[in-house]
Design an enzyme around this catalytic site. Structure first.
Site, PDB file in Angstrom:
ATOM      1  N   VAL A  22     -14.358  -3.889  -4.014  1.00  0.00           N
ATOM      2  CA  VAL A  22     -15.023  -4.915  -3.207  1.00  0.00           C
ATOM      3  C   VAL A  22     -16.466  -4.508  -2.900  1.00  0.00           C
ATOM      4  CG1 VAL A  22     -15.002  -6.240  -1.061  1.00  0.00           C
ATOM      5  CG2 VAL A  22     -12.837  -5.655  -2.165  1.00  0.00           C
ATOM      6  N   GLY A  23     -16.643  -3.291  -2.385  1.00  0.00           N
ATOM      7  CA  GLY A  23     -17.963  -2.831  -1.942  1.00  0.00           C
ATOM      8  C   GLY A  23     -19.024  -2.943  -3.022  1.00  0.00           C
ATOM      9  N   LYS A  59     -19.520   7.019  -7.583  1.00  0.00           N
ATOM     10  CA  LYS A  59     -19.744   5.625  -7.172  1.00  0.00           C
ATOM     11  C   LYS A  59     -21.115   5.479  -6.518  1.00  0.00           C
ATOM     12  CE  LYS A  59     -14.951   4.360  -6.817  1.00  0.00           C
ATOM     13  NZ  LYS A  59     -13.758   4.331  -5.995  1.00  0.00           N
ATOM     14  N   ARG A  93       0.837  -1.198   0.000  1.00  0.00           N
ATOM     15  CA  ARG A  93       0.000   0.000   0.000  1.00  0.00           C
ATOM     16  C   ARG A  93       0.869   1.242   0.000  1.00  0.00           C
ATOM     17  NH1 ARG A  93      -4.169   0.269   5.012  1.00  0.00           N
ATOM     18  NH2 ARG A  93      -4.969  -1.432   3.748  1.00  0.00           N
ATOM     19  N   LYS A 128       3.561  -7.578   4.670  1.00  0.00           N
ATOM     20  CA  LYS A 128       2.866  -6.417   4.098  1.00  0.00           C
ATOM     21  C   LYS A 128       3.910  -5.328   3.926  1.00  0.00           C
ATOM     22  CE  LYS A 128      -1.433  -5.231   3.046  1.00  0.00           C
ATOM     23  NZ  LYS A 128      -2.474  -6.095   2.494  1.00  0.00           N
TER      24      LYS A 128
HETATM   25  N1  LIG Z   1      -9.427  -5.824  -3.051  1.00  0.00           N
HETATM   26  C1  LIG Z   1      -9.263  -6.918  -2.324  1.00  0.00           C
HETATM   27  O1  LIG Z   1      -9.230  -8.049  -2.827  1.00  0.00           O
HETATM   28  C2  LIG Z   1      -9.116  -6.810  -0.842  1.00  0.00           C
HETATM   29  C3  LIG Z   1      -9.402  -5.621  -0.180  1.00  0.00           C
HETATM   30  N2  LIG Z   1      -9.306  -5.550   1.192  1.00  0.00           N
HETATM   31  C4  LIG Z   1      -9.615  -4.307   1.886  1.00  0.00           C
HETATM   32  O2  LIG Z   1     -10.964  -3.946   1.636  1.00  0.00           O
HETATM   33  C5  LIG Z   1     -11.108  -2.542   1.558  1.00  0.00           C
HETATM   34  C6  LIG Z   1     -11.723  -2.162   0.211  1.00  0.00           C
HETATM   35  O3  LIG Z   1     -10.897  -2.636  -0.831  1.00  0.00           O
HETATM   36  P1  LIG Z   1     -11.128  -2.183  -2.355  1.00  0.00           P
HETATM   37  O4  LIG Z   1     -12.582  -2.154  -2.654  1.00  0.00           O
HETATM   38  O5  LIG Z   1     -10.237  -3.002  -3.190  1.00  0.00           O
HETATM   39  O6  LIG Z   1     -10.575  -0.701  -2.304  1.00  0.00           O
HETATM   40  P2  LIG Z   1     -11.005   0.574  -3.206  1.00  0.00           P
HETATM   41  O7  LIG Z   1      -9.921   1.566  -3.047  1.00  0.00           O
HETATM   42  O8  LIG Z   1     -11.399   0.115  -4.564  1.00  0.00           O
HETATM   43  O9  LIG Z   1     -12.344   1.087  -2.495  1.00  0.00           O
HETATM   44  C7  LIG Z   1     -12.393   1.810  -1.322  1.00  0.00           C
HETATM   45  C8  LIG Z   1     -13.587   2.771  -1.409  1.00  0.00           C
HETATM   46  O10 LIG Z   1     -13.784   3.413  -0.150  1.00  0.00           O
HETATM   47  C9  LIG Z   1     -14.103   4.781  -0.381  1.00  0.00           C
HETATM   48  N3  LIG Z   1     -13.811   5.576   0.809  1.00  0.00           N
HETATM   49  C10 LIG Z   1     -12.637   6.109   1.207  1.00  0.00           C
HETATM   50  N4  LIG Z   1     -12.792   6.787   2.347  1.00  0.00           N
HETATM   51  C11 LIG Z   1     -14.085   6.682   2.693  1.00  0.00           C
HETATM   52  C12 LIG Z   1     -14.860   7.171   3.778  1.00  0.00           C
HETATM   53  N5  LIG Z   1     -14.326   7.918   4.736  1.00  0.00           N
HETATM   54  N6  LIG Z   1     -16.181   6.865   3.810  1.00  0.00           N
HETATM   55  C13 LIG Z   1     -16.737   6.119   2.838  1.00  0.00           C
HETATM   56  N7  LIG Z   1     -16.047   5.638   1.795  1.00  0.00           N
HETATM   57  C14 LIG Z   1     -14.744   5.914   1.720  1.00  0.00           C
HETATM   58  C15 LIG Z   1     -13.288   5.141  -1.611  1.00  0.00           C
HETATM   59  O11 LIG Z   1     -13.791   6.284  -2.259  1.00  0.00           O
HETATM   60  C16 LIG Z   1     -13.412   3.875  -2.451  1.00  0.00           C
HETATM   61  O12 LIG Z   1     -14.540   3.911  -3.294  1.00  0.00           O
HETATM   62  C17 LIG Z   1      -9.710  -1.958   1.811  1.00  0.00           C
HETATM   63  O13 LIG Z   1      -9.592  -1.658   3.173  1.00  0.00           O
HETATM   64  C18 LIG Z   1      -8.781  -3.109   1.439  1.00  0.00           C
HETATM   65  O14 LIG Z   1      -7.578  -3.064   2.179  1.00  0.00           O
HETATM   66  C19 LIG Z   1      -8.975  -6.649   1.917  1.00  0.00           C
HETATM   67  C20 LIG Z   1      -8.698  -7.855   1.329  1.00  0.00           C
HETATM   68  C21 LIG Z   1      -8.699  -8.007  -0.115  1.00  0.00           C
HETATM   69  O1  LIG Z   2      -5.711  -9.475   1.913  1.00  0.00           O
HETATM   70  C1  LIG Z   2      -4.803  -8.653   1.760  1.00  0.00           C
HETATM   71  O2  LIG Z   2      -4.638  -7.690   2.535  1.00  0.00           O
HETATM   72  C2  LIG Z   2      -3.878  -8.840   0.639  1.00  0.00           C
HETATM   73  O3  LIG Z   2      -2.812  -8.246   0.635  1.00  0.00           O
HETATM   74  C3  LIG Z   2      -4.311  -9.784  -0.441  1.00  0.00           C
HETATM   75  C4  LIG Z   2      -3.596  -9.581  -1.706  1.00  0.00           C
HETATM   76  C5  LIG Z   2      -4.114  -8.919  -2.809  1.00  0.00           C
HETATM   77  N1  LIG Z   2      -3.173  -8.928  -3.781  1.00  0.00           N
HETATM   78  C6  LIG Z   2      -2.063  -9.579  -3.330  1.00  0.00           C
HETATM   79  C7  LIG Z   2      -0.839  -9.838  -3.946  1.00  0.00           C
HETATM   80  C8  LIG Z   2       0.127 -10.535  -3.209  1.00  0.00           C
HETATM   81  C9  LIG Z   2      -0.127 -10.944  -1.920  1.00  0.00           C
HETATM   82  C10 LIG Z   2      -1.349 -10.702  -1.310  1.00  0.00           C
HETATM   83  C11 LIG Z   2      -2.308  -9.998  -2.032  1.00  0.00           C
END
Ligand SMILES: NC(=O)C1=CN([C@@H]2O[C@H](COP(=O)(O)OP(=O)(O)OC[C@H]3O[C@@H](n4cnc5c(N)ncnc54)[C@H](O)[C@@H]3O)[C@@H](O)[C@H]2O)C=CC1
Ligand SMILES: O=C(O)C(=O)Cc1c[nH]c2ccccc12
Length: 353
Positions: A180-181, A204, A44, A80
């Site tokens: 994700v959301g 969004k 990150r 990480k």
């Molecule tokens: N993408 C993945 O496969 C994984 C994601 N995560 C975690 O899940 C969370 C979401 O991941 P993604 O959807 O990939 O990230 P993303 O960056 O695509 O989405 C995050 C969303 O949250 C919004 N946001 C930011 N601050 C905010 C606030 N104060 N109030 C409301 N909304 C706000 C952003 O505008 C954005 O739309 C992160 O914390 C990430 O670390 C965990 C495991 C795997």
């Molecule tokens: O679940 C997390 O916080 C991750 O870091 C998962 C993950 C998403 N893309 C990757 C690439 C390499 C290792 C872990 C992850």
């Protein structure tokens, strides 16, 4: 911060402070535990308010990855990395310099895309190291699978909390409509759930309102809504002294990492309120499951099965928590630590045999 005291208490193996003047780079790679396999964790980039905040984030996120892999039965360890920078300072050179540090670890740490990184940034890292995963288009990226895992986690929590399989008519508040959301909202909408959503990006919000008939609320309102389930899918630290007293939801089940500002204090507060909390690193393991399978040769059926196991794992965690009268967070830690200790014993036995 007493660094060695902290890492001794948290159990980290190694922390790498990466620094360079040209390009100007400050990054921290935290390797928590490699008993089950190479440390995996996405990178990150964030303009941390202090160096201490960056170190703390790397330490806690990497430990979360160890527990995540262990609970998901993925033979990987936890790591990480954080790059201290503003998103507008991103350059190809910065990511290539970072990639050089990853390469230097020779496979002990395998990384990919996390907050504030794009697939293009990951391709820059990849120019310098092969220890990068999650960039293949084959599996559709980790977010849809993460969302599926969160949806299954919600089902498990509903079953445990209300002894019910019925999702139809439930109200869910989703914080953050990113990769994700938004995917999670689709699953919930398809199962007849009424959505309340918030994001800081108006584009969004409009999209999810159109697609899934969601009710849009202000970011500050999301905690106090009269809903059944709260799903944090944006930031960490959102379960704290200010927000927990506001919650009316009975279940917390979302994708964000490090949801509890303080694991002990806020984990306890949730238990006392009778809230069923799905430990973040258990419910959001879908992304790790996806990238791990991509790394070993993608088999959709296998990845799918491993994501579906999140349901059973959570049911087991809720059971342990109830039986031992501990928080769900402590129950999942116990499950993970047992698996790590057993893996180490197996390794020792294999060497001895
Ligand atoms: N993408 C993945 O496969 C994984 C994601 N995560 C975690 O899940 C969370 C979401 O991941 P993604 O959807 O990939 O990230 P993303 O960056 O695509 O989405 C995050 C969303 O949250 C919004 N946001 C930011 N601050 C905010 C606030 N104060 N109030 C409301 N909304 C706000 C952003 O505008 C954005 O739309 C992160 O914390 C990430 O670390 C965990 C495991 C795997
Ligand atoms: O679940 C997390 O916080 C991750 O870091 C998962 C993950 C998403 N893309 C990757 C690439 C390499 C290792 C872990 C992850």
């Amino acid at each position: 911060m007493l660094l060695f005291e902290t890492v001794r208490e948290m159990g980290h193996e190694q922390i790498l402070f990466c620094h360079g003047k040209n390009p100007d780079i400050k990054a921290i790679i935290a390797i928590h535990n490699t008993n089950l396999g190479p440390a995996m964790g996405a990178t990150r980039l964030f303009p941390y308010a202090s160096e201490e905040a960056a170190v703390k984030d790397a330490l806690r996120l990497s430990r979360g990855m160890t527990y995540k892999a262990a609970c998901a039965n993925i033979p990987a360890g936890g790591g990480k990395a954080v790059i201290i920078a503003n998103p507008d300072q991103k350059t190809d050179e910065l990511f290539r310099a970072y990639g050089g540090f990853v390469e230097g670890l020779n496979g002990r740490f395998i990384t990919g895309q996390d907050v504030n990184l794009t697939p293009e940034d990951v391709r820059s890292i990849r120019k310098e190291t092969k220890y990068v995963v999650g960039v293949s288009e084959k599996s559709g990226g980790p977010a849809p699978i993460t969302a599926l895992g969160v949806f299954l986690g919600i089902k498990a929590a509903v079953k445990s909390h209300w002894q019910s399989q019925e999702l139809q008519g439930l109200k869910v508040a989703v914080q953050g409509l990113g990769n994700v959301g938004k995917n999670l909202c689709r699953h919930l909408h398809e199962h007849g759930i009424k959505l309340y959503v918030t994001d800081v990006d108006p584009g969004k919000l409009e999209e999810v309102k159109q697609l899934f008939g969601a009710t849009v609320v202000n970011p500050k309102e999301i905690y106090s809504l009269d809903v059944d389930i709260f799903s944090p899918c944006a930031l960490g630290g959102i379960l704290n002294h200010e927000t927990i007293p506001l919650l009316k939801a009975q279940i917390i089940a979302g994708a964000a990492n490090n949801q509890l500002a303080d694991e002990q204090i806020h984990g306890q507060m949730l238990t006392q309120k009778g809230i069923t909390y799905c430990p973040d690193y258990v419910i959001n393991a879908g992304g790790l499951i996806n990238v791990y399978n991509e790394m070993i040769g993608y088999n959709e059926a296998k990845a799918f099965q491993q994501v579906h196991n999140i349901y059973d794992t959570l049911i087991e965690i809720f059971k342990i928590a109830k039986q031992q009268n501990i928080t769900t967070n402590d129950a999942s830690k116990q499950l993970a630590e047992n698996r790590i200790i057993n893996a180490k014993k197996t390794k020792i036995n294999e060497i001895a045999a």
